[in-house]
Each structure stands twice: as C-alpha cells, then as structure tokens.
Scaffold this active site. Structure first.
Site, PDB file in Angstrom:
ATOM      1  N   ASP A 183      -7.555   8.292  21.512  1.00 58.72           N
ATOM      2  CA  ASP A 183      -8.066   8.433  22.881  1.00 58.72           C
ATOM      3  C   ASP A 183      -7.473   9.678  23.542  1.00 58.72           C
ATOM      4  OD1 ASP A 183      -9.407   5.817  22.743  1.00 58.72           O
ATOM      5  OD2 ASP A 183      -7.375   5.049  22.680  1.00 58.72           O
ATOM      6  N   HIS A 211      -6.437   0.038  24.605  1.00 58.21           N
ATOM      7  CA  HIS A 211      -7.415   0.814  23.824  1.00 58.21           C
ATOM      8  C   HIS A 211      -8.746   0.071  23.933  1.00 58.21           C
ATOM      9  CE1 HIS A 211      -9.535   2.945  20.737  1.00 58.21           C
ATOM     10  NE2 HIS A 211      -9.740   1.819  20.086  1.00 58.21           N
TER      11      HIS A 211
HETATM   12  P1  NAX Z   1     -13.583  -1.384   7.901  1.00 64.92           P
HETATM   13  O1  NAX Z   1     -14.365  -2.595   8.199  1.00 64.92           O
HETATM   14  O2  NAX Z   1     -14.199  -0.268   7.122  1.00 64.92           O
HETATM   15  O3  NAX Z   1     -12.275  -1.802   7.112  1.00 64.92           O
HETATM   16  C1  NAX Z   1     -11.460  -2.854   7.497  1.00 64.92           C
HETATM   17  C2  NAX Z   1     -10.872  -3.430   6.238  1.00 64.92           C
HETATM   18  O4  NAX Z   1      -9.943  -4.422   6.622  1.00 64.92           O
HETATM   19  C3  NAX Z   1     -11.889  -4.089   5.315  1.00 64.92           C
HETATM   20  O5  NAX Z   1     -11.819  -3.521   4.027  1.00 64.92           O
HETATM   21  C4  NAX Z   1     -11.476  -5.557   5.329  1.00 64.92           C
HETATM   22  O6  NAX Z   1     -11.683  -6.187   4.085  1.00 64.92           O
HETATM   23  C5  NAX Z   1      -9.985  -5.426   5.654  1.00 64.92           C
HETATM   24  N1  NAX Z   1      -9.390  -6.647   6.171  1.00 64.92           N
HETATM   25  C6  NAX Z   1      -9.932  -7.588   6.984  1.00 64.92           C
HETATM   26  N2  NAX Z   1      -9.069  -8.582   7.177  1.00 64.92           N
HETATM   27  C7  NAX Z   1      -7.952  -8.268   6.515  1.00 64.92           C
HETATM   28  C8  NAX Z   1      -6.713  -8.923   6.315  1.00 64.92           C
HETATM   29  N3  NAX Z   1      -6.469 -10.118   6.859  1.00 64.92           N
HETATM   30  N4  NAX Z   1      -5.784  -8.323   5.553  1.00 64.92           N
HETATM   31  C9  NAX Z   1      -6.024  -7.139   4.980  1.00 64.92           C
HETATM   32  N5  NAX Z   1      -7.179  -6.462   5.092  1.00 64.92           N
HETATM   33  C10 NAX Z   1      -8.145  -7.034   5.867  1.00 64.92           C
HETATM   34  O7  NAX Z   1     -13.016  -0.859   9.291  1.00 64.92           O
HETATM   35  P2  NAX Z   1     -12.383   0.567   9.652  1.00 64.92           P
HETATM   36  O8  NAX Z   1     -13.469   1.477  10.069  1.00 64.92           O
HETATM   37  O9  NAX Z   1     -11.466   1.001   8.587  1.00 64.92           O
HETATM   38  O10 NAX Z   1     -11.586   0.158  10.980  1.00 64.92           O
HETATM   39  C11 NAX Z   1     -10.453  -0.682  10.927  1.00 64.92           C
HETATM   40  C12 NAX Z   1     -10.041  -1.135  12.306  1.00 64.92           C
HETATM   41  O11 NAX Z   1      -9.678  -0.021  13.116  1.00 64.92           O
HETATM   42  C13 NAX Z   1     -11.152  -1.860  13.066  1.00 64.92           C
HETATM   43  O12 NAX Z   1     -10.612  -2.997  13.685  1.00 64.92           O
HETATM   44  C14 NAX Z   1     -11.554  -0.851  14.133  1.00 64.92           C
HETATM   45  O13 NAX Z   1     -12.112  -1.468  15.259  1.00 64.92           O
HETATM   46  C15 NAX Z   1     -10.232  -0.209  14.414  1.00 64.92           C
HETATM   47  N6  NAX Z   1     -10.237   1.080  15.111  1.00 64.92           N
HETATM   48  C16 NAX Z   1      -9.241   1.323  15.972  1.00 64.92           C
HETATM   49  C17 NAX Z   1      -9.152   2.519  16.649  1.00 64.92           C
HETATM   50  C18 NAX Z   1      -8.033   2.781  17.602  1.00 64.92           C
HETATM   51  O14 NAX Z   1      -8.029   3.847  18.225  1.00 64.92           O
HETATM   52  N7  NAX Z   1      -7.062   1.903  17.785  1.00 64.92           N
HETATM   53  C19 NAX Z   1     -10.192   3.572  16.488  1.00 64.92           C
HETATM   54  C20 NAX Z   1     -10.969   3.433  15.230  1.00 64.92           C
HETATM   55  C21 NAX Z   1     -11.315   2.024  14.862  1.00 64.92           C
HETATM   56  O15 NAX Z   1     -12.413   1.626  15.638  1.00 64.92           O
END
Ligand code: NAX
Length: 351
Positions: A183, A211
């Site tokens: 951000d 966030h």
């Molecule tokens: P993806 O859906 O591509 O990847 C997430 C991965 O996490 C998947 O492979 C899933 O199998 C795995 N997962 C789910 N539960 C799990 C668990 N209990 N233990 C281990 N792995 C697990 O998402 P991606 O684009 O990589 O984003 C990941 C996270 O970042 C999301 O929650 C997203 O909203 C968040 N973000 C946060 C941001 C921030 O500024 N704080 C910005 C970017 C992003 O939106």
C-alpha cells in the site's frame, strides 16, 4: 597462515586478488513460507533464494508449507527452485505439516490463506482463516527458533496476524507483523505520477490502520523531494479524495485488469518488508508495517495489529516514529480504520 588455511577461507578473483569467502561462513537463516504453491510465493521464493531479501552473502533454508491437495503443485515449485541452482539455498523442505514447516524457523512468512469467494462475507473469511492462523500460531510457538519473527501477508492480514499472536504462547508480541508495504508503494507511485517526479523522490509515507479499503495513506506527513507533499501538489482536493481512493482500491483495480490479484508486486513488498525490518532505516525516513499497538501512540487503541510509521534501529530492534502531527482530516481516517480493526478483533476473539 598455511596454504590450506588460505584456500579454505579465501579465493582468487579473475585479477589474481585473494578475496575472503565470508558468505560460506554465515549460519543459514531458516525462512518458512506458507501458501508456497500460490501466486505470490511463485515470485517471492525465487527472490529470497537469490539473496534479495536477507543479503547476497546469507545462506537460507527454505521450508515450504502447503495444504495436502497442493503438495504436487508445490513439488513443481521445488523442482524449479532446484533447477535455479541457487548458491545460497542450503536445503528445501516441502510439507503439509506445520510442525515440520515451522521447525527452527527464523522468519515465518504467512502468505497462505483461503481467498474470499463470491457471496462470502468478511465475517466468513475471518472465521475460515481464523482456524488456520490459530493452528499456525501454536505450531510456530512450539517449533520455531527463539526470536523468530512472524510476518503475515494472507488476508485479512492484520487480523490473521492478531490471531497467530494470540495463539503463539510465550512469543514476544513485538515479533508479529502484517503487510502494508505494498500500500505504501502504491501511494508513493501515485504521488510521484501526479507530481511528475521519480518515485524515489517520495519519502515519509505512512499507511495507517488496516490493509483494507479503510487504510489511510497519510499525504499530510509525506514528502516529495524533501518538501511537504501539499507544497508540491497544490490539488488538495485530489489528495483528499482520488488519491486515497486509488490507493485503497488498487488491489481491486489490478484484479479487474489482470483477472488475477497482485502477485509480483505483493511478493516484492513482502521481501522489502523483511529487508526493511532487518536493515537500519535511512536517516529521517520511515516505512509502513502493521505491528502490535500498546495504546500509547497516536491515540491508536491497544491490542490491534495496526499499520504505523516504523523505523529499524542500528541494533535490529524497531521503533514507531513518534510526534508526527495528525490533523483533523487524518484523525478521522485513522480512527475509521482502527474501528474496523477493533470490529475484526471482536469477531475473531469473541469480544
Ligand atoms: P493463492 O490463492 O494463489 O495462493 C494461496 C496459497 O495458500 C494456495 O496455494 C493455498 O493452497 C495455500 N493455503 C491455503 N491454506 C493454507 C494453509 N492452511 N497452509 C498453507 N497453505 C495454505 O493466493 P496469492 O495470490 O498467493 O495470495 C495469498 C494471500 O495474500 C491472499 O490471502 C491474498 O489476499 C493476500 N494478499 C495480501 C496483500 C497484502 O498487501 N497484505 C496483497 C496481495 C494479496 O492480495
């Protein structure tokens, strides 16, 4: 010094000069990344492995956590990491067991979480991810290295971080962080574009609060070329409206344009947050990261994970920058975001 000693600790460069091999001497740092087969990790892991996060002379052990159905996909990522032959990577562990993944971790980067699906309310998302972060918080406390630091990216990241902290019995609250660096970069790039300057001219940018769409990018204390933003950008109305909204909605705009949520920029911000927390901050500047509030600064309520202006000190500790003026406009925005964080806390802690 014997020739054997010389060869063990030095190498000769192309010009025939003996160079000390310091990097092979450093103890590896263990970095655990969850959601390791996901989109963000696909950018993040390779940059950590290349030394961009902890330094070009810092060996790393990568511990990668995924849910069981994604282990095969994770294996593909591991194969690609192996095929990069990164000199700094000493070991890669891929697992669906949090106890294995967090064993001896120095940094836990909690990227994985369940994404929000159509029709899902924030409450539902909090409840699903809440369970994940309860388990991970416990597993970190039981298995990680002393002094381990926990950095949450997976959304809702502030409150997921709070859940992990509440369940990581015995760990210092100061060791928990959630990401708002992306951000901050978004805000800086918007201001730079408006002012017609390079983004590096924009400093002292604070993201306050959550966030989420309530976050407040504080233009009142930010600077462009060392001058207050409001001296460089005369369009105050734009700062108060479009600028804030653009930053707050940037994630959604990227999803609309790309069909996928931000990944490479999120990975970059995650990497830079760890770098910022492990490197002394440039004189006079600060960076944004969400950390545990003690209730003594800027009227922020105690006991939430709130984004604030932060500096890393020479001894590796961090401090919140104090004494920034908060005008009436900023006060209302900060309070609104903190109110949302308190509501989220109430939902997950059953208050
Ligand atoms: P993806 O859906 O591509 O990847 C997430 C991965 O996490 C998947 O492979 C899933 O199998 C795995 N997962 C789910 N539960 C799990 C668990 N209990 N233990 C281990 N792995 C697990 O998402 P991606 O684009 O990589 O984003 C990941 C996270 O970042 C999301 O929650 C997203 O909203 C968040 N973000 C946060 C941001 C921030 O500024 N704080 C910005 C970017 C992003 O939106």
């Amino acid at each position: 010094m014997t020739l054997a000693h010389l060869c063990a600790h030095f190498r000769i460069d192309s010009a025939g000069i003996w160079l000390k091999i310091s990097r092979v001497m450093k103890k590896p740092v263990t970095v655990t990344v969850t959601g390791a087969a996901g989109n963000i990790s696909y950018s993040l892991l390779f940059r950590i492995a290349a030394g961009e996060m902890l330094g070009a002379d810092q060996p790393v052990i990568l511990k990668l956590l995924e849910i069981t159905p994604c282990l095969e996909k994770l294996q593909g990522v591991v194969m690609e990491l192996e095929d990069c032959a990164f000199p700094l990577v000493k070991e890669i562990v891929a697992t669906d067991d949090p106890a294995v993944a967090f064993k001896d971790a120095d940094w836990c980067m909690l990227v994985g979480s369940v994404p929000r699906k159509a029709g899902m309310e924030r409450k539902d998302l909090l409840s699903i991810n809440g369970k994940v972060f309860v388990g991970q918080g416990k597993a970190i406390a039981e298995n990680a290295a002393p002094g381990c630091r926990v950095f949450v990216v997976g959304n809702p990241c502030n409150t997921n971080c709070l859940i992990a902290l509440h369940n990581a019995t015995g760990m210092p609250k100061e060791n928990f962080f959630a990401m708002t660096q992306l951000d901050e970069y978004r805000a800086k790039s918007q201001l730079a574009a408006k002012a017609g300057v390079h983004v590096t001219e924009v400093t002292n940018m604070t993201i306050w609060g959550n966030h989420s769409a309530t976050q407040y990018p504080d233009f009142t204390n930010a600077k462009i070329g060392g001058k207050p933003v409001t001296e460089v950008i005369s369009d105050i109305e734009w700062l108060k409206t479009d600028f804030i909204k653009t930053v707050q909605q940037r994630g959604a705009a990227i999803i609309q344009a790309r069909g996928l949520s931000s990944a490479a920029s999120a990975a970059n911000a995650a990497l830079m947050t760890v770098k910022n927390l492990t490197t002394p901050t440039a004189e006079g500047d600060w960076f944004s990261v969400a950390s545990f509030t003690d209730g003594t600064k800027y009227g922020l309520p105690a006991g939430i994970i709130c984004s604030q202006p932060t500096r890393t000190n020479a001894d590796g500790t961090y401090s919140i920058v104090e004494g920034l003026p908060i005008d009436e406009f900023s006060r209302a925005k900060i309070d609104a975001s903190c109110k949302e964080l308190l509501e989220e806390r109430a939902e997950v802690l059953g208050e």
